[in-house]
Design a protein around this motif. Structure first.
Motif, PDB file in Angstrom:
ATOM      1  N   ALA A  51      63.854  78.721 -69.576  1.00 65.60           N
ATOM      2  CA  ALA A  51      62.911  79.109 -70.629  1.00 65.60           C
ATOM      3  C   ALA A  51      61.485  78.630 -70.361  1.00 65.60           C
ATOM      4  CB  ALA A  51      63.393  78.575 -71.969  1.00 65.60           C
ATOM      5  N   THR A  52      61.207  78.116 -69.159  1.00 63.80           N
ATOM      6  CA  THR A  52      59.853  77.634 -68.862  1.00 63.80           C
ATOM      7  C   THR A  52      58.812  78.729 -69.053  1.00 63.80           C
ATOM      8  OG1 THR A  52      60.768  76.086 -67.223  1.00 63.80           O
ATOM      9  CG2 THR A  52      58.410  76.516 -67.132  1.00 63.80           C
ATOM     10  N   ALA A  53      59.103  79.930 -68.569  1.00 62.30           N
ATOM     11  CA  ALA A  53      58.138  81.028 -68.673  1.00 62.30           C
ATOM     12  C   ALA A  53      57.849  81.365 -70.132  1.00 62.30           C
ATOM     13  CB  ALA A  53      58.661  82.251 -67.932  1.00 62.30           C
ATOM     14  N   ARG A  54      58.872  81.403 -70.939  1.00 61.99           N
ATOM     15  CA  ARG A  54      58.675  81.735 -72.358  1.00 61.99           C
ATOM     16  C   ARG A  54      57.794  80.697 -73.036  1.00 61.99           C
ATOM     17  NH1 ARG A  54      61.788  80.149 -76.598  1.00 61.99           N
ATOM     18  NH2 ARG A  54      63.586  79.676 -75.266  1.00 61.99           N
ATOM     19  N   HIS A  55      58.077  79.418 -72.804  1.00 61.80           N
ATOM     20  CA  HIS A  55      57.280  78.354 -73.409  1.00 61.80           C
ATOM     21  C   HIS A  55      55.829  78.410 -72.925  1.00 61.80           C
ATOM     22  CE1 HIS A  55      60.824  76.832 -75.214  1.00 61.80           C
ATOM     23  NE2 HIS A  55      61.277  76.133 -74.181  1.00 61.80           N
ATOM     24  N   ALA A  56      55.651  78.577 -71.628  1.00 59.69           N
ATOM     25  CA  ALA A  56      54.297  78.586 -71.066  1.00 59.69           C
ATOM     26  C   ALA A  56      53.502  79.782 -71.566  1.00 59.69           C
ATOM     27  CB  ALA A  56      54.362  78.590 -69.539  1.00 59.69           C
ATOM     28  N   ASN A  57      54.123  80.939 -71.610  1.00 63.89           N
ATOM     29  CA  ASN A  57      53.416  82.132 -72.076  1.00 63.89           C
ATOM     30  C   ASN A  57      53.084  82.053 -73.565  1.00 63.89           C
ATOM     31  OD1 ASN A  57      53.039  84.253 -69.906  1.00 63.89           O
ATOM     32  ND2 ASN A  57      55.199  83.765 -69.577  1.00 63.89           N
ATOM     33  N   ASN A  58      53.991  81.533 -74.362  1.00 61.47           N
ATOM     34  CA  ASN A  58      53.700  81.359 -75.786  1.00 61.47           C
ATOM     35  C   ASN A  58      52.510  80.423 -75.987  1.00 61.47           C
ATOM     36  OD1 ASN A  58      55.764  83.060 -76.550  1.00 61.47           O
ATOM     37  ND2 ASN A  58      57.228  81.418 -76.999  1.00 61.47           N
ATOM     38  N   PHE A  59      52.462  79.365 -75.206  1.00 64.07           N
ATOM     39  CA  PHE A  59      51.344  78.421 -75.309  1.00 64.07           C
ATOM     40  C   PHE A  59      50.038  79.099 -74.889  1.00 64.07           C
ATOM     41  CE2 PHE A  59      48.524  75.002 -74.149  1.00 64.07           C
ATOM     42  CZ  PHE A  59      48.843  73.975 -75.011  1.00 64.07           C
ATOM     43  N   ALA A  60      50.067  79.800 -73.777  1.00 64.35           N
ATOM     44  CA  ALA A  60      48.860  80.458 -73.270  1.00 64.35           C
ATOM     45  C   ALA A  60      48.355  81.525 -74.246  1.00 64.35           C
ATOM     46  CB  ALA A  60      49.128  81.079 -71.910  1.00 64.35           C
ATOM     47  N   ASN A  61      49.267  82.189 -74.928  1.00 67.38           N
ATOM     48  CA  ASN A  61      48.873  83.236 -75.872  1.00 67.38           C
ATOM     49  C   ASN A  61      48.123  82.688 -77.082  1.00 67.38           C
ATOM     50  OD1 ASN A  61      49.973  85.272 -74.314  1.00 67.38           O
ATOM     51  ND2 ASN A  61      51.946  85.246 -75.369  1.00 67.38           N
ATOM     52  N   THR A  62      48.285  81.410 -77.360  1.00 64.73           N
ATOM     53  CA  THR A  62      47.630  80.807 -78.523  1.00 64.73           C
ATOM     54  C   THR A  62      46.551  79.800 -78.146  1.00 64.73           C
ATOM     55  OG1 THR A  62      49.414  79.160 -78.655  1.00 64.73           O
ATOM     56  CG2 THR A  62      49.637  81.142 -80.011  1.00 64.73           C
ATOM     57  N   HIS A  63      46.298  79.639 -76.859  1.00 61.47           N
ATOM     58  CA  HIS A  63      45.276  78.692 -76.398  1.00 61.47           C
ATOM     59  C   HIS A  63      44.382  79.378 -75.363  1.00 61.47           C
ATOM     60  CE1 HIS A  63      48.371  76.026 -78.047  1.00 61.47           C
ATOM     61  NE2 HIS A  63      47.415  75.121 -78.204  1.00 61.47           N
ATOM     62  N   PRO A  64      43.179  79.736 -75.727  1.00 61.83           N
ATOM     63  CA  PRO A  64      42.263  80.378 -74.777  1.00 61.83           C
ATOM     64  C   PRO A  64      42.007  79.501 -73.563  1.00 61.83           C
ATOM     65  CG  PRO A  64      41.430  80.539 -77.030  1.00 61.83           C
ATOM     66  CD  PRO A  64      42.593  79.600 -77.075  1.00 61.83           C
ATOM     67  N   GLY A  65      41.859  80.143 -72.403  1.00 68.54           N
ATOM     68  CA  GLY A  65      41.573  79.407 -71.176  1.00 68.54           C
ATOM     69  C   GLY A  65      42.782  79.119 -70.319  1.00 68.54           C
ATOM     70  N   TYR A  66      43.986  79.504 -70.816  1.00 69.50           N
ATOM     71  CA  TYR A  66      45.215  79.266 -70.071  1.00 69.50           C
ATOM     72  C   TYR A  66      45.718  80.582 -69.475  1.00 69.50           C
ATOM     73  CZ  TYR A  66      45.613  74.580 -72.054  1.00 69.50           C
ATOM     74  OH  TYR A  66      45.392  73.273 -72.391  1.00 69.50           O
ATOM     75  N   SER A  67      46.198  80.520 -68.237  1.00 66.89           N
ATOM     76  CA  SER A  67      46.803  81.680 -67.575  1.00 66.89           C
ATOM     77  C   SER A  67      48.134  81.267 -66.985  1.00 66.89           C
ATOM     78  CB  SER A  67      45.902  82.211 -66.457  1.00 66.89           C
ATOM     79  OG  SER A  67      44.633  82.592 -66.957  1.00 66.89           O
ATOM     80  N   VAL A  68      49.098  82.192 -66.983  1.00 67.88           N
ATOM     81  CA  VAL A  68      50.430  81.931 -66.426  1.00 67.88           C
ATOM     82  C   VAL A  68      50.690  82.941 -65.320  1.00 67.88           C
ATOM     83  CG1 VAL A  68      52.898  81.767 -66.901  1.00 67.88           C
ATOM     84  CG2 VAL A  68      51.237  81.021 -68.632  1.00 67.88           C
ATOM     85  N   LEU A  69      51.020  82.442 -64.133  1.00 69.22           N
ATOM     86  CA  LEU A  69      51.296  83.296 -62.980  1.00 69.22           C
ATOM     87  C   LEU A  69      52.751  83.121 -62.558  1.00 69.22           C
ATOM     88  CD1 LEU A  69      48.122  82.399 -60.871  1.00 69.22           C
ATOM     89  CD2 LEU A  69      48.366  84.229 -62.556  1.00 69.22           C
ATOM     90  N   ASN A  70      53.390  84.199 -62.154  1.00 68.94           N
ATOM     91  CA  ASN A  70      54.781  84.155 -61.689  1.00 68.94           C
ATOM     92  C   ASN A  70      54.837  84.390 -60.189  1.00 68.94           C
ATOM     93  OD1 ASN A  70      56.760  84.108 -64.181  1.00 68.94           O
ATOM     94  ND2 ASN A  70      55.059  85.462 -64.744  1.00 68.94           N
ATOM     95  N   VAL A  71      55.486  83.478 -59.474  1.00 72.18           N
ATOM     96  CA  VAL A  71      55.645  83.607 -58.026  1.00 72.18           C
ATOM     97  C   VAL A  71      57.087  83.262 -57.662  1.00 72.18           C
ATOM     98  CG1 VAL A  71      53.222  83.041 -57.552  1.00 72.18           C
ATOM     99  CG2 VAL A  71      54.945  81.214 -57.559  1.00 72.18           C
ATOM    100  N   TYR A  72      57.452  83.567 -56.435  1.00 71.82           N
ATOM    101  CA  TYR A  72      58.812  83.284 -55.962  1.00 71.82           C
ATOM    102  C   TYR A  72      58.746  82.667 -54.572  1.00 71.82           C
ATOM    103  CZ  TYR A  72      60.037  86.074 -59.978  1.00 71.82           C
ATOM    104  OH  TYR A  72      60.144  86.541 -61.259  1.00 71.82           O
ATOM    105  N   PHE A  73      57.933  81.621 -54.456  1.00 75.98           N
ATOM    106  CA  PHE A  73      57.763  80.943 -53.174  1.00 75.98           C
ATOM    107  C   PHE A  73      58.862  79.912 -52.918  1.00 75.98           C
ATOM    108  CE2 PHE A  73      53.024  81.486 -54.260  1.00 75.98           C
ATOM    109  CZ  PHE A  73      52.964  82.716 -53.636  1.00 75.98           C
ATOM    110  N   SER A  74      59.335  79.273 -53.965  1.00 76.38           N
ATOM    111  CA  SER A  74      60.210  78.091 -53.830  1.00 76.38           C
ATOM    112  C   SER A  74      59.560  77.068 -52.909  1.00 76.38           C
ATOM    113  CB  SER A  74      61.601  78.495 -53.299  1.00 76.38           C
ATOM    114  OG  SER A  74      62.254  79.345 -54.228  1.00 76.38           O
TER     115      SER A  74
END
Length: 254
Positions: A56-79
């Motif tokens: 659920a990390t993505a859900r938590h991070a995106n919810n936070f970013a949606n309510t706090h200006p200046g935050y961006s969430v990027l998805n990668v698969y580098f491991s």
């Protein structure tokens, strides 16, 4: 020397940190607000790089970013934490006004299982203005996650003082101009922080080590990467057994 700082980019790699990501982001936000109260003209952008997350990390991070200006969430698969940090910098610097190749900007690094102190960003500003090209802070494992005996064993071996030798990607800052000049983070699965700081020093740039920047990080014994902080704590715990390995050198991210 009194260089003017125009903006700060905060880069936070994360891999399956659903239990800690919000604490991390709230701590960064507190620091951002403290900085704004004293340096309103310094732009701050925060980039969370979700690397191969399946919780659920993505859900938590995106919810936070949606309510706090200046935050961006990027998805990668580098491991790969080194590659995640580098990607976060390359994408995040574009979100700062006229950053170009970094002149007048700072890169602040932490981890998704870490809580930075309130004065974190403000201390980086002071360090930059006073001529530092990079700053290495200290960390402390969350006492609530460690037996008292193990915490005391860790504390006896950790140098919590100015001019310490520790290097932590969870508490690290670099002048963006210096970062780009030396080529940035290498795509290393571990020790990417130590390797970067070593290159900065070898290139003749000034690295300030300070205990004024002291962060709280996870005290878990099973980490997300090999040879990281959790493995060091696990090795300390294993010293209760006769066949336990000896402690690694202090210059690692411990």
């Amino acid at each position: 020397m009194n260089r003017k700082l125009r903006g700060i980019l905060v880069v936070i790699p994360a891999h399956n940190e659903q239990g800690s990501i919000l604490d991390c982001l709230n701590a960064v936000e507190r620091s951002r607000k403290m900085l704004k109260s004293t340096h309103a003209g310094i732009a701050v952008r925060i980039v969370v790089v979700l690397d191969s997350c399946n919780d659920a990390t993505a859900r938590h991070a995106n919810n936070f970013a949606n309510t706090h200006p200046g935050y961006s969430v990027l998805n990668v698969y580098f491991s790969n934490v080194g590659e995640s940090r580098a990607f976060g910098v390359s994408q995040g610097i574009k979100r700062l006004p006229a950053a170009r190749r970094g002149a007048g900007y700072w890169i602040a690094c932490t981890d998704a299982d870490t809580k930075v102190p309130g004065q974190w960003l403000g201390e980086f500003v002071s360090a930059y203005q006073n001529g530092a090209d990079a700053v290495t802070g200290t960390v402390e494992p969350d006492r609530s996650e460690l037996p008292t005996r193990l915490y005391r064993r860790w504390r006896k071996r950790y140098t919590l003082a100015p001019r310490h030798r520790h290097i932590h990607g969870a508490n690290l800052g670099i002048s963006a101009e210096t970062y780009f000049r030396i080529g940035g983070f290498r795509p290393l699965a571990t020790h990417e922080d130590v390797e970067l700081v070593s290159r900065i020093r070898r290139s003749g740039y000034r690295v300030d080590a300070t205990d004024r920047l002291h962060a709280i990080t996870s005290g878990r014994l099973q980490g997300r990467v090999n040879s990281g902080f959790a493995d060091y704590l696990s090795a300390l715990a294993d010293e209760d057994h006769p066949a336990a390995p000896s402690s690694p050198g202090a210059i690692r991210t411990i």
